[in-house]
Design an enzyme around this catalytic site. Sequence first.
Site, PDB file in Angstrom:
ATOM      1  N   HIS A  71      28.557 -19.409 -38.829  1.00 33.01           N
ATOM      2  CA  HIS A  71      28.899 -18.004 -39.045  1.00 33.01           C
ATOM      3  C   HIS A  71      28.163 -17.163 -38.002  1.00 33.01           C
ATOM      4  O   HIS A  71      27.152 -17.599 -37.433  1.00 33.01           O
ATOM      5  CB  HIS A  71      28.483 -17.562 -40.444  1.00 33.01           C
ATOM      6  CG  HIS A  71      29.330 -18.147 -41.531  1.00 33.01           C
ATOM      7  ND1 HIS A  71      29.307 -17.668 -42.815  1.00 33.01           N
ATOM      8  CD2 HIS A  71      30.222 -19.164 -41.538  1.00 33.01           C
ATOM      9  CE1 HIS A  71      30.141 -18.357 -43.560  1.00 33.01           C
ATOM     10  NE2 HIS A  71      30.711 -19.285 -42.806  1.00 33.01           N
ATOM     11  N   GLU A 115      26.190 -14.625 -38.282  1.00 34.95           N
ATOM     12  CA  GLU A 115      24.780 -14.372 -38.600  1.00 34.95           C
ATOM     13  C   GLU A 115      23.909 -15.575 -38.266  1.00 34.95           C
ATOM     14  O   GLU A 115      22.816 -15.438 -37.710  1.00 34.95           O
ATOM     15  CB  GLU A 115      24.600 -14.057 -40.094  1.00 34.95           C
ATOM     16  CG  GLU A 115      25.387 -12.873 -40.587  1.00 34.95           C
ATOM     17  CD  GLU A 115      26.731 -13.249 -41.202  1.00 34.95           C
ATOM     18  OE1 GLU A 115      27.075 -12.656 -42.236  1.00 34.95           O
ATOM     19  OE2 GLU A 115      27.432 -14.131 -40.658  1.00 34.95           O
ATOM     20  N   CYS A 157      27.683 -13.686 -46.531  1.00 36.42           N
ATOM     21  CA  CYS A 157      27.928 -14.575 -47.661  1.00 36.42           C
ATOM     22  C   CYS A 157      26.585 -15.088 -48.184  1.00 36.42           C
ATOM     23  O   CYS A 157      25.522 -14.776 -47.628  1.00 36.42           O
ATOM     24  CB  CYS A 157      28.809 -15.745 -47.219  1.00 36.42           C
ATOM     25  SG  CYS A 157      27.985 -16.890 -46.085  1.00 36.42           S
ATOM     26  N   CYS A 172      24.509 -17.103 -45.552  1.00 35.58           N
ATOM     27  CA  CYS A 172      23.883 -16.252 -44.547  1.00 35.58           C
ATOM     28  C   CYS A 172      22.785 -15.380 -45.150  1.00 35.58           C
ATOM     29  O   CYS A 172      21.737 -15.186 -44.533  1.00 35.58           O
ATOM     30  CB  CYS A 172      24.940 -15.417 -43.844  1.00 35.58           C
ATOM     31  SG  CYS A 172      26.060 -16.440 -42.845  1.00 35.58           S
TER      32      CYS A 172
END
Length: 148
Positions: free
Chosen positions: A52, A54, A82, A85
Amino acid sequence: MSDEEFMRLALDLAAEAARRSEVPVGAVVVHGDDVVGRGFNAPISSRDPSAHAEMTALRAAARRLGNYRLPGCSLYVTLEPCVMCAGAIQHARIERLVYGARDPKTGACGSVVDLFADGRLNHHAAVTGGVLAAEAVGLLQRFFASRR
């Protein structure tokens, strides 16, 4: 630089993800006024469920600063993080999290759950949501509309 200026950098990264057929999410880690980490979504192309925006930005910042802890850093991300993260943000000891669009399906900053408000956890970043949200939402909507 302002929150909006850092978020624009994250939006540029999100647009790069879209160009690569990845969900358009971008992130930057900032220490002082210096961008120390950048990332955009790449789980499809990298075949990595943890890729992701992040996570990629946190990894880059940790390498650059020479520490997996990132005290004094802020993370700007175009979409509400999410759970995965959010957990990494907490473990990295990010001081401040700034996000654009809310994520009603997987958001861990209040949309579905709020890990940053759970008093049982030992680190809590200050969270600001909604920065350039319309731009972030527009990028996501255009991306998914093109897929239909």
